[in-house]
Scaffold this active site. Sequence first.
Site, mmCIF file in Angstrom:
data_model
loop_
_atom_site.group_PDB
_atom_site.id
_atom_site.type_symbol
_atom_site.label_atom_id
_atom_site.label_comp_id
_atom_site.label_asym_id
_atom_site.label_seq_id
_atom_site.Cartn_x
_atom_site.Cartn_y
_atom_site.Cartn_z
ATOM 1 N N GLY A 186 0.766 -1.244 0.000
ATOM 2 C CA GLY A 186 0.000 0.000 0.000
ATOM 3 C C GLY A 186 0.797 1.294 0.000
ATOM 4 O O GLY A 186 0.230 2.370 0.163
ATOM 5 N N TRP A 212 2.296 2.937 -2.491
ATOM 6 C CA TRP A 212 1.882 3.851 -3.563
ATOM 7 C C TRP A 212 0.510 4.440 -3.251
ATOM 8 O O TRP A 212 0.269 5.624 -3.474
ATOM 9 C CB TRP A 212 1.886 3.118 -4.919
ATOM 10 C CG TRP A 212 3.251 2.977 -5.526
ATOM 11 C CD1 TRP A 212 4.451 2.946 -4.855
ATOM 12 C CD2 TRP A 212 3.567 2.864 -6.906
ATOM 13 N NE1 TRP A 212 5.478 2.808 -5.752
ATOM 14 C CE2 TRP A 212 4.978 2.750 -7.016
ATOM 15 C CE3 TRP A 212 2.796 2.830 -8.067
ATOM 16 C CZ2 TRP A 212 5.626 2.617 -8.243
ATOM 17 C CZ3 TRP A 212 3.448 2.696 -9.299
ATOM 18 C CH2 TRP A 212 4.848 2.594 -9.386
ATOM 19 N N ASP A 264 -5.426 -5.631 -5.446
ATOM 20 C CA ASP A 264 -4.324 -6.576 -5.268
ATOM 21 C C ASP A 264 -4.875 -7.915 -4.794
ATOM 22 O O ASP A 264 -5.944 -7.971 -4.171
ATOM 23 C CB ASP A 264 -3.301 -6.065 -4.243
ATOM 24 C CG ASP A 264 -1.926 -6.714 -4.435
ATOM 25 O OD1 ASP A 264 -0.994 -6.011 -4.873
ATOM 26 O OD2 ASP A 264 -1.780 -7.925 -4.173
ATOM 27 N N ASP A 311 -7.918 -10.935 -8.094
ATOM 28 C CA ASP A 311 -7.035 -11.041 -9.249
ATOM 29 C C ASP A 311 -7.354 -9.956 -10.269
ATOM 30 O O ASP A 311 -8.506 -9.802 -10.676
ATOM 31 C CB ASP A 311 -7.231 -12.432 -9.874
ATOM 32 C CG ASP A 311 -6.155 -12.790 -10.879
ATOM 33 O OD1 ASP A 311 -5.647 -11.871 -11.562
ATOM 34 O OD2 ASP A 311 -5.837 -13.980 -10.997
ATOM 35 N N ASP A 366 2.483 -1.153 -9.863
ATOM 36 C CA ASP A 366 3.782 -1.619 -9.361
ATOM 37 C C ASP A 366 3.754 -3.138 -9.166
ATOM 38 O O ASP A 366 4.551 -3.690 -8.412
ATOM 39 C CB ASP A 366 4.117 -0.903 -8.047
ATOM 40 C CG ASP A 366 5.598 -0.974 -7.694
ATOM 41 O OD1 ASP A 366 6.423 -0.960 -8.622
ATOM 42 O OD2 ASP A 366 5.929 -1.054 -6.495
ATOM 43 N N LYS A 368 5.487 -1.073 -13.823
ATOM 44 C CA LYS A 368 6.787 -1.725 -13.634
ATOM 45 C C LYS A 368 6.961 -2.862 -14.628
ATOM 46 O O LYS A 368 6.011 -3.581 -14.918
ATOM 47 C CB LYS A 368 6.875 -2.280 -12.209
ATOM 48 C CG LYS A 368 8.164 -3.072 -11.949
ATOM 49 C CD LYS A 368 8.507 -3.142 -10.487
ATOM 50 C CE LYS A 368 7.584 -4.055 -9.696
ATOM 51 N NZ LYS A 368 7.882 -3.961 -8.258
#
Length: 199
Positions: free
Chosen positions: A53, A55, A73, A92, A114, A154
Amino acid sequence: MARNKYSEPDYWSKKAFSENYPARSVYKLEEMNKKFNLFSPGDKVLDLGAAPGSWTVYVLRFLNKEGRVTAVDLKPLDSSVYDERLSFFQGDMFDKGIIKSVKELGPYDAVICDAAPATTGNKTVDTARSSGLVELAIYYAQEQLKQGGSFVVKIFQGGDQQIHLNNLRKCFKTARAFKPEACRSSSFETYLIGLDFKG
């Protein structure tokens, strides 16, 4: 017993702890936001792969009372992460129900991701899994960003980075790779950034 090469807290980990962030990754986003103006105080931001958490917390601290964050998440967010401007979906990112729930709270001014795959130590496998997550994040961005919106994701270097950048250049006025200072020097992760979504 061999020690985890990341077991010793570095400068960024200590800084995160002192500033009440769940993880050091926050400084990667902070640097990218300062450099590229990814979002503004009143924006709606979608945070994919948000746990634990950091970000999410950074964005919430940055936004004003009109701003909103939607986070997704598989794992729960850190217990310290709570805010009435936050909507969190545990599940998911590939799940159609999650995609639908997220879309109902959009469209978004920024999509940030990320997410990293569960790593195997096999670089070929890990970069392929990372590439799959990047592809999914780009799908969310294309479906749920407002015109003019921003995107950051990312990627493990070597994982179809150029293909993804070319795809981003089709739907953003600017697209580039960027490696923040807070990335570990031994890490093969970097970030792809899309600015000014064409819509």
